[in-house]
Design a protein around this motif. Structure first.
Motif, PDB file in Angstrom:
ATOM      1  N   LYS A 255       0.786  -1.262   0.052  1.00 47.90           N
ATOM      2  CA  LYS A 255       0.014  -0.062  -0.068  1.00 47.90           C
ATOM      3  C   LYS A 255       0.990   1.333   0.096  1.00 47.90           C
ATOM      4  CE  LYS A 255      -3.544   0.057   2.776  1.00 47.90           C
ATOM      5  NZ  LYS A 255      -4.464   0.506   4.000  1.00 47.90           N
ATOM      6  N   ILE A 274       4.550   6.439  -9.716  1.00 45.16           N
ATOM      7  CA  ILE A 274       3.647   5.501  -9.353  1.00 45.16           C
ATOM      8  C   ILE A 274       2.997   4.788 -10.705  1.00 45.16           C
ATOM      9  CG2 ILE A 274       1.184   4.809  -8.069  1.00 45.16           C
ATOM     10  CD1 ILE A 274       2.032   7.077  -6.250  1.00 45.16           C
ATOM     11  N   TRP A 279      -0.124  -0.330  -9.636  1.00 44.95           N
ATOM     12  CA  TRP A 279      -0.782   0.448  -8.450  1.00 44.95           C
ATOM     13  C   TRP A 279      -2.379   1.038  -8.777  1.00 44.95           C
ATOM     14  CZ3 TRP A 279       1.318  -0.449  -3.875  1.00 44.95           C
ATOM     15  CH2 TRP A 279       2.390  -0.426  -3.483  1.00 44.95           C
ATOM     16  N   GLU A 281      -5.420   3.560  -7.388  1.00 49.34           N
ATOM     17  CA  GLU A 281      -5.667   4.584  -6.556  1.00 49.34           C
ATOM     18  C   GLU A 281      -7.295   3.861  -5.739  1.00 49.34           C
ATOM     19  OE1 GLU A 281      -7.956   8.751  -6.659  1.00 49.34           O
ATOM     20  OE2 GLU A 281      -5.806   8.681  -7.533  1.00 49.34           O
ATOM     21  N   TYR A 302      -3.045   4.052  -2.524  1.00 45.56           N
ATOM     22  CA  TYR A 302      -2.882   3.213  -3.592  1.00 45.56           C
ATOM     23  C   TYR A 302      -2.743   1.735  -3.098  1.00 45.56           C
ATOM     24  CZ  TYR A 302      -2.017   7.291  -6.610  1.00 45.56           C
ATOM     25  OH  TYR A 302      -2.014   8.565  -7.084  1.00 45.56           O
ATOM     26  N   LYS A 304      -1.854  -2.215  -4.263  1.00 48.48           N
ATOM     27  CA  LYS A 304      -1.205  -2.881  -5.440  1.00 48.48           C
ATOM     28  C   LYS A 304      -2.409  -3.887  -5.912  1.00 48.48           C
ATOM     29  CE  LYS A 304       3.114  -3.836  -5.173  1.00 48.48           C
ATOM     30  NZ  LYS A 304       4.589  -4.415  -4.748  1.00 48.48           N
TER      31      LYS A 304
END
Length: 305
Positions: A255, A274, A279, A281, A302, A304
């Motif tokens: 995270k 990012i 990732w 949101e 965020y 994964k």
């Protein structure tokens, strides 16, 4: 006086050794021939001394005249000389010694190579074992949630001269609420930017410096993997910087808690990009600029994929 300077012919080492060996053999044979001539003259002299001059005429050994024994003894020495020149020196001379030496050196080198090979195998196995142990420790930690927490400008700026570029009250409160009671993983420079260790948190400082002096309760590690391994009992350790530690931490994190400050800044340290393919949101809360906050910012979360 003004003629061309004569150049000496160049002889390589192998040719020089052949020439020296030939010269040595010539000298050996020459000494042998001289010995043979002296032996003949000496033998004739001994015979004449006994038969003509009568020296030791009545002296016999086992019924044989003494000069016969003398001649045979000398003959034995001459035969030994012949054997030494044509057998020993030919087949067991310098070349033979060199071959024997080369053989011994080759065997010794083979033993050294075998020892090196065993040493490399042992070191490789040791390194693999250590890597496996660290991987297991990281895998255990991966059962928890490793979180990167940071604040970055629109251009990913996070700091300059090892200092924060902004002061956002709500961001500091959020940082404290999220990290309290957990392990904080950081680089040495990040740790040194703190006036003192943050309360109610376990600090792990990544440094290559041996015997790095830290306050009581602060842990050190020589790599991010080793630092993560120290967090196996923490359900949510946090990676808090700096830039290089963030970059390395992307592969381990589950995270990202990011405070995105809506302004671009001049900086010397930046947060890594990012990757939206990795990732997603999960949360976005906007905070407008106000009297307590010089810049507008958003709390972004965020996770994964």
């Amino acid at each position: 006086m003004f003629g061309k300077k004569k150049t000496k012919p160049q002889i390589d080492q192998e040719q020089l050794e052949l020439i020296q060996n030939a010269q040595r053999r010539v000298k050996q044979k020459k000494r042998l021939y001289i010995h043979f001539v002296i032996f003949l003259i000496g033998a004739i002299f001994l015979i004449l001394a006994n038969t003509v001059l009568g020296i030791g005429k009545d002296f016999q050994i086992m019924g044989i005249d003494w000069f016969v024994f003398a001649i045979f003894a000398w003959l034995f020495l001459f035969v030994y000389h012949v054997f030494n020149v044509f057998v020993t020196n030919k087949f067991m001379g310098k070349d033979w010694e060199k071959k024997q030496l080369d053989t011994l050196v080759a065997k010794q080198q083979e033993r050294i190579d075998q020892m090196k090979e065993r040493f490399i195998k042992e070191e490789t196995l040791k390194a693999q074992s250590q890597a496996y142990s660290q991987a297991q420790a990281v895998a255990e930690v991966k059962k928890t949630e490793i979180t990167i927490i940071a604040a970055a400008g629109e251009n990913d700026a996070i700091g300059k001269d090892n200092k924060l570029i902004w002061h956002l009250k709500d961001d500091l409160i959020r940082f404290k609420e999220l990290t309290s009671g957990h392990h904080l993983i950081m680089g040495r420079k990040t740790f040194e930017s703190f006036p003192k260790p943050l309360p109610n948190r376990t600090h792990i400082v990544i440094t290559n410096q041996e015997n790095y002096d830290v306050p009581e309760g602060v842990l050190t590690a020589n790599s991010l993997e080793a630092a993560i391994a120290l967090c196996k009992d923490d359900p949510q350790p946090f990676i808090i910087g700096g830039g290089e530690i963030y970059r390395q931490g992307m592969q381990f994190a589950d995270k990202i808690e990011l405070t995105r400050v809506h302004e671009s800044f001049e900086a010397d340290t930046f947060f890594p990009k990012i990757d939206p393919t990795i990732w997603v949101e999960a949360n976005n809360v906007l905070h407008e600029k106000n009297e307590d906050h010089e810049y507008a910012f958003s709390f972004l979360t965020y996770v994964k994929r």
